[in-house]
Design a protein around this motif. Sequence first.
Motif, PDB file in Angstrom:
ATOM      1  N   ASP A   1      -2.281  14.566   1.343  1.00 36.80           N
ATOM      2  CA  ASP A   1      -3.631  14.660   1.375  1.00 36.80           C
ATOM      3  C   ASP A   1      -4.229  13.384   2.015  1.00 36.80           C
ATOM      4  O   ASP A   1      -5.476  12.954   2.037  1.00 36.80           O
ATOM      5  CB  ASP A   1      -4.394  14.954   0.292  1.00 36.80           C
ATOM      6  N   GLY A   2      -3.279  12.261   2.145  1.00 34.20           N
ATOM      7  CA  GLY A   2      -3.930  11.273   2.547  1.00 34.20           C
ATOM      8  C   GLY A   2      -4.449  10.230   1.635  1.00 34.20           C
ATOM      9  O   GLY A   2      -4.872   9.086   1.800  1.00 34.20           O
TER      10      GLY A   2
ATOM     11  N   VAL B   1       3.577   6.440   9.867  1.00 27.34           N
ATOM     12  CA  VAL B   1       2.890   5.975   9.116  1.00 27.34           C
ATOM     13  C   VAL B   1       2.337   4.454   9.514  1.00 27.34           C
ATOM     14  O   VAL B   1       3.271   3.669  10.116  1.00 27.34           O
ATOM     15  CB  VAL B   1       3.381   5.819   7.751  1.00 27.34           C
ATOM     16  N   TYR B   2       1.358   3.981   9.662  1.00 30.78           N
ATOM     17  CA  TYR B   2       0.527   2.773   9.808  1.00 30.78           C
ATOM     18  C   TYR B   2       0.562   2.058   8.786  1.00 30.78           C
ATOM     19  O   TYR B   2      -0.408   2.379   7.808  1.00 30.78           O
ATOM     20  CB  TYR B   2      -0.622   2.979  11.033  1.00 30.78           C
ATOM     21  N   LEU B   3       0.104   0.596   9.071  1.00 24.93           N
ATOM     22  CA  LEU B   3      -0.471  -0.342   8.276  1.00 24.93           C
ATOM     23  C   LEU B   3      -1.162  -1.277   9.364  1.00 24.93           C
ATOM     24  O   LEU B   3      -0.472  -1.962   9.954  1.00 24.93           O
ATOM     25  CB  LEU B   3       0.489  -1.165   7.421  1.00 24.93           C
ATOM     26  N   GLN B   4      -2.403  -1.197   9.299  1.00 22.44           N
ATOM     27  CA  GLN B   4      -3.327  -2.149   9.942  1.00 22.44           C
ATOM     28  C   GLN B   4      -3.630  -3.169   9.308  1.00 22.44           C
ATOM     29  O   GLN B   4      -4.209  -3.031   8.054  1.00 22.44           O
ATOM     30  CB  GLN B   4      -4.809  -1.373  10.111  1.00 22.44           C
TER      31      GLN B   4
ATOM     32  N   ALA C   1       0.845  -1.294   0.080  1.00 16.24           N
ATOM     33  CA  ALA C   1      -0.064   0.091  -0.143  1.00 16.24           C
ATOM     34  C   ALA C   1       0.893   1.201  -0.033  1.00 16.24           C
ATOM     35  O   ALA C   1       2.004   1.187   0.346  1.00 16.24           O
ATOM     36  CB  ALA C   1      -1.053  -0.060   1.113  1.00 16.24           C
ATOM     37  N   ARG C   2       0.293   2.373  -0.338  1.00 18.39           N
ATOM     38  CA  ARG C   2       1.081   3.686  -0.292  1.00 18.39           C
ATOM     39  C   ARG C   2       0.134   4.764   0.034  1.00 18.39           C
ATOM     40  O   ARG C   2      -1.244   4.562  -0.308  1.00 18.39           O
ATOM     41  CB  ARG C   2       1.728   3.941  -1.792  1.00 18.39           C
ATOM     42  N   ILE C   3       0.616   5.707   0.665  1.00 23.75           N
ATOM     43  CA  ILE C   3      -0.070   6.937   0.981  1.00 23.75           C
ATOM     44  C   ILE C   3       0.590   8.310   0.520  1.00 23.75           C
ATOM     45  O   ILE C   3       1.831   8.246   0.883  1.00 23.75           O
ATOM     46  CB  ILE C   3      -0.687   7.011   2.470  1.00 23.75           C
TER      47      ILE C   3
ATOM     48  N   ILE D   1      -3.723   1.614   5.250  1.00 23.34           N
ATOM     49  CA  ILE D   1      -2.493   2.455   5.577  1.00 23.34           C
ATOM     50  C   ILE D   1      -3.169   3.846   5.838  1.00 23.34           C
ATOM     51  O   ILE D   1      -3.905   4.290   5.557  1.00 23.34           O
ATOM     52  CB  ILE D   1      -1.690   2.605   4.220  1.00 23.34           C
ATOM     53  N   SER D   2      -2.429   4.398   7.021  1.00 30.64           N
ATOM     54  CA  SER D   2      -2.879   5.821   7.346  1.00 30.64           C
ATOM     55  C   SER D   2      -1.480   6.445   7.828  1.00 30.64           C
ATOM     56  O   SER D   2      -0.349   5.894   7.908  1.00 30.64           O
ATOM     57  CB  SER D   2      -3.722   5.602   8.657  1.00 30.64           C
ATOM     58  N   ARG D   3      -1.620   7.781   8.184  1.00 33.85           N
ATOM     59  CA  ARG D   3      -0.511   8.504   8.604  1.00 33.85           C
ATOM     60  C   ARG D   3      -1.095   9.470   9.852  1.00 33.85           C
ATOM     61  O   ARG D   3      -2.123   9.897   9.875  1.00 33.85           O
ATOM     62  CB  ARG D   3       0.293   9.303   7.565  1.00 33.85           C
TER      63      ARG D   3
END
Length: 123
Positions: free
Chosen positions: A55-56, A79-82, A49-51, A70-72
């Motif tokens: 702007d997310g 940066v997170y990867l759930q 995944a990428r972010i 994926i979030s930040r």
Amino acid sequence: QVQLVESGGGLVQAGGSLRLSCAASGRTFSSYTMAWFRQAPGKERDFVARIRWSDGDTNYADSRKGRFIISRDNAENTVYLQMNRLRADDTAVYYCAAREGPAFGDWRFYDYWGRGTQVTVSS
């Protein structure tokens, strides 16, 4: 100098969840694209995944859509990867990567890499 440090890997049973973190430092990352890749033994590095930090905006590999998020966190520069509903074939070393500017799923375009964190899913 950009530094990326992953954490959160471990051993989990199939069907379980893990959250990986990537602590980023050394720059202001507002113009960066951040990504997660993974590599299983004997296999090529694989996009997860990428972010886009500004702007997310996100993209996922097809097989991870709906299971991974994926979030930040701007305040924490992290940066997170759930990862949910994990399967045995998710077992791999997971790497955080960064590139200034746009990028998608080709690992060759990323300039900075963490050392990785091992995720092992038992069936």
